[in-house]
Design a protein around this motif. Sequence first.
Motif, PDB file in Angstrom:
ATOM      1  N   LYS A 194       0.878  -1.175   0.000  1.00 10.04           N
ATOM      2  CA  LYS A 194       0.000   0.000   0.000  1.00 10.04           C
ATOM      3  C   LYS A 194       0.911   1.220   0.000  1.00 10.04           C
ATOM      4  CE  LYS A 194      -3.395   2.957   1.073  1.00 10.04           C
ATOM      5  NZ  LYS A 194      -2.759   4.254   1.163  1.00 10.04           N
ATOM      6  N   GLU A 195       0.881   1.955  -1.101  1.00 14.95           N
ATOM      7  CA  GLU A 195       1.769   3.096  -1.256  1.00 14.95           C
ATOM      8  C   GLU A 195       1.298   4.272  -0.415  1.00 14.95           C
ATOM      9  OE1 GLU A 195       4.143   5.255  -4.865  1.00 14.95           O
ATOM     10  OE2 GLU A 195       2.148   4.474  -5.287  1.00 14.95           O
ATOM     11  N   ASP A 196       2.224   4.834   0.338  1.00 14.28           N
ATOM     12  CA  ASP A 196       1.949   6.047   1.102  1.00 14.28           C
ATOM     13  C   ASP A 196       2.501   7.206   0.292  1.00 14.28           C
ATOM     14  OD1 ASP A 196       2.057   8.268   2.853  1.00 14.28           O
ATOM     15  OD2 ASP A 196       2.041   6.932   4.578  1.00 14.28           O
ATOM     16  N   SER A 197       1.619   8.017  -0.264  1.00 16.13           N
ATOM     17  CA  SER A 197       2.047   9.089  -1.170  1.00 16.13           C
ATOM     18  C   SER A 197       2.912  10.138  -0.485  1.00 16.13           C
ATOM     19  CB  SER A 197       0.824   9.750  -1.799  1.00 16.13           C
ATOM     20  OG  SER A 197      -0.009  10.281  -0.807  1.00 16.13           O
ATOM     21  N   GLU A 198       2.824  10.232   0.831  1.00 17.57           N
ATOM     22  CA  GLU A 198       3.603  11.245   1.548  1.00 17.57           C
ATOM     23  C   GLU A 198       5.061  10.848   1.726  1.00 17.57           C
ATOM     24  OE1 GLU A 198       1.779  12.403   5.231  1.00 17.57           O
ATOM     25  OE2 GLU A 198      -0.171  12.633   4.292  1.00 17.57           O
ATOM     26  N   ASP A 199       5.321   9.555   1.945  1.00 18.55           N
ATOM     27  CA  ASP A 199       6.688   9.174   2.306  1.00 18.55           C
ATOM     28  C   ASP A 199       7.273   8.007   1.509  1.00 18.55           C
ATOM     29  OD1 ASP A 199       5.581   6.827   3.397  1.00 18.55           O
ATOM     30  OD2 ASP A 199       5.482   7.687   5.396  1.00 18.55           O
ATOM     31  N   GLU A 200       6.541   7.482   0.550  1.00 13.54           N
ATOM     32  CA  GLU A 200       7.001   6.401  -0.316  1.00 13.54           C
ATOM     33  C   GLU A 200       7.365   5.113   0.424  1.00 13.54           C
ATOM     34  OE1 GLU A 200       9.893   7.748  -3.159  1.00 13.54           O
ATOM     35  OE2 GLU A 200       8.807   9.609  -3.494  1.00 13.54           O
ATOM     36  N   SER A 201       6.806   4.929   1.611  1.00 11.41           N
ATOM     37  CA  SER A 201       7.005   3.666   2.315  1.00 11.41           C
ATOM     38  C   SER A 201       5.834   2.739   2.028  1.00 11.41           C
ATOM     39  CB  SER A 201       7.115   3.907   3.825  1.00 11.41           C
ATOM     40  OG  SER A 201       5.860   4.308   4.350  1.00 11.41           O
ATOM     41  N   GLY A 219       7.114  -4.188  -4.161  1.00 10.28           N
ATOM     42  CA  GLY A 219       8.511  -3.832  -3.907  1.00 10.28           C
ATOM     43  C   GLY A 219       8.728  -2.769  -2.856  1.00 10.28           C
ATOM     44  N   LEU A 220       7.655  -2.216  -2.294  1.00 14.86           N
ATOM     45  CA  LEU A 220       7.822  -1.214  -1.243  1.00 14.86           C
ATOM     46  C   LEU A 220       8.242  -1.885   0.066  1.00 14.86           C
ATOM     47  CD1 LEU A 220       4.653   0.994  -1.847  1.00 14.86           C
ATOM     48  CD2 LEU A 220       7.020   1.516  -2.468  1.00 14.86           C
ATOM     49  N   LYS A 221       8.862  -1.105   0.938  1.00 14.22           N
ATOM     50  CA  LYS A 221       9.253  -1.608   2.263  1.00 14.22           C
ATOM     51  C   LYS A 221       8.661  -0.685   3.321  1.00 14.22           C
ATOM     52  CE  LYS A 221      13.622  -3.496   0.696  1.00 14.22           C
ATOM     53  NZ  LYS A 221      15.063  -3.384   0.766  1.00 14.22           N
ATOM     54  N   PRO A 222       8.252  -1.262   4.448  1.00  9.54           N
ATOM     55  CA  PRO A 222       7.743  -0.425   5.536  1.00  9.54           C
ATOM     56  C   PRO A 222       8.904   0.278   6.244  1.00  9.54           C
ATOM     57  CG  PRO A 222       7.871  -2.692   6.272  1.00  9.54           C
ATOM     58  CD  PRO A 222       8.239  -2.688   4.800  1.00  9.54           C
ATOM     59  N   PHE A 223       8.587   1.356   6.928  1.00 17.71           N
ATOM     60  CA  PHE A 223       9.581   1.991   7.784  1.00 17.71           C
ATOM     61  C   PHE A 223       9.808   1.123   9.015  1.00 17.71           C
ATOM     62  CE2 PHE A 223       8.516   6.349   5.937  1.00 17.71           C
ATOM     63  CZ  PHE A 223       9.711   6.434   5.245  1.00 17.71           C
ATOM     64  N   GLN A 248      12.855  -0.292   5.776  1.00 18.87           N
ATOM     65  CA  GLN A 248      13.763   0.829   5.546  1.00 18.87           C
ATOM     66  C   GLN A 248      13.789   1.704   6.794  1.00 18.87           C
ATOM     67  OE1 GLN A 248      12.402   3.780   2.644  1.00 18.87           O
ATOM     68  NE2 GLN A 248      10.409   2.751   2.576  1.00 18.87           N
ATOM     69  N   ALA A 249      14.964   2.206   7.113  1.00 16.99           N
ATOM     70  CA  ALA A 249      15.094   3.090   8.267  1.00 16.99           C
ATOM     71  C   ALA A 249      14.483   4.438   7.923  1.00 16.99           C
ATOM     72  CB  ALA A 249      16.557   3.247   8.651  1.00 16.99           C
ATOM     73  N   ASP A 250      13.749   4.985   8.860  1.00 18.20           N
ATOM     74  CA  ASP A 250      13.159   6.307   8.677  1.00 18.20           C
ATOM     75  C   ASP A 250      13.967   7.303   9.494  1.00 18.20           C
ATOM     76  OD1 ASP A 250      11.419   8.316   7.897  1.00 18.20           O
ATOM     77  OD2 ASP A 250       9.796   7.733   9.232  1.00 18.20           O
ATOM     78  N   LYS A 251      14.031   8.513   9.003  1.00 18.79           N
ATOM     79  CA  LYS A 251      14.714   9.572   9.743  1.00 18.79           C
ATOM     80  C   LYS A 251      13.907   9.904  10.998  1.00 18.79           C
ATOM     81  CE  LYS A 251      12.476  13.104   6.930  1.00 18.79           C
ATOM     82  NZ  LYS A 251      11.528  12.235   6.300  1.00 18.79           N
ATOM     83  N   GLU A 252      14.544  10.538  11.917  1.00 13.46           N
ATOM     84  CA  GLU A 252      13.843  10.966  13.126  1.00 13.46           C
ATOM     85  C   GLU A 252      12.773  11.977  12.738  1.00 13.46           C
ATOM     86  OE1 GLU A 252      14.271   9.527  16.097  1.00 13.46           O
ATOM     87  OE2 GLU A 252      15.781   8.300  15.120  1.00 13.46           O
ATOM     88  N   GLY A 253      11.633  11.872  13.346  1.00  9.44           N
ATOM     89  CA  GLY A 253      10.538  12.775  13.044  1.00  9.44           C
ATOM     90  C   GLY A 253       9.341  12.442  13.909  1.00  9.44           C
ATOM     91  N   GLU A 254       8.241  13.114  13.646  1.00 14.58           N
ATOM     92  CA  GLU A 254       7.049  12.967  14.470  1.00 14.58           C
ATOM     93  C   GLU A 254       6.500  11.541  14.454  1.00 14.58           C
ATOM     94  OE1 GLU A 254       2.547  14.806  14.838  1.00 14.58           O
ATOM     95  OE2 GLU A 254       4.037  15.870  13.647  1.00 14.58           O
ATOM     96  N   ASN A 255       6.427  10.909  13.291  1.00 11.08           N
ATOM     97  CA  ASN A 255       5.896   9.547  13.215  1.00 11.08           C
ATOM     98  C   ASN A 255       6.747   8.561  14.008  1.00 11.08           C
ATOM     99  OD1 ASN A 255       3.687  10.208  11.611  1.00 11.08           O
ATOM    100  ND2 ASN A 255       4.807   9.844   9.714  1.00 11.08           N
ATOM    101  N   LYS A 256       8.065   8.670  13.845  1.00  7.79           N
ATOM    102  CA  LYS A 256       8.971   7.763  14.549  1.00  7.79           C
ATOM    103  C   LYS A 256       8.931   8.027  16.055  1.00  7.79           C
ATOM    104  CE  LYS A 256      13.383   5.552  13.777  1.00  7.79           C
ATOM    105  NZ  LYS A 256      14.485   5.454  12.826  1.00  7.79           N
TER     106      LYS A 256
END
Length: 187
Positions: A42-49, A116-120, A150-158
Amino acid sequence: MSLFPYFAYGSNLLTSRLADRCPSARYHAVACVDGLEIEFSKEDSEDESGKATLVPSHGHRLYGVVYEVELSELEILNGVESGYDLKHDFKVTRLDTDTPLTVKTYIAPEQSRKPGLKPFDWYLALIVAGAIEHGFPQAEISAYQNMDFQADKEGENKSNALRLLRQAGFESIEQVLNRKRSVAVFS
């Protein structure tokens, strides 16, 4: 108070995650459905995860959690699950009693899937922690822990995910994703 049964299989498996979104949510039962599995397409249009959705899989048994949620919070859940189709008459089997249940759940439509997408990392950790919390079979937990992410950068979601994981008794995202042996069940 009018309640509806909701089947969670993604990040809402973790009780604190769903309760953060829908405060009325209460655990009802662990349930399963045969012939489906999780795919992070399921593509997340905001973050491509990749976000979780269900896809057919011959011979696989998918585990999830049924929660009871106040009907007044259905619109909140619809907003959180935007881009998914709400299935009103989804059939699952309650694991402890082998009883069939009809529940609501969300499944991504074909046109919003991208192989082929990967979750954060934080997103997958919420799923693994929910599986641990609800006592899923060790093989299922290990399969989630061994999935690519995939590793996500530090941010509100993480940060929010880490807060919810700590609320559930986990110290870190890495602890959840690296847990391979002797999984404790949290209640």
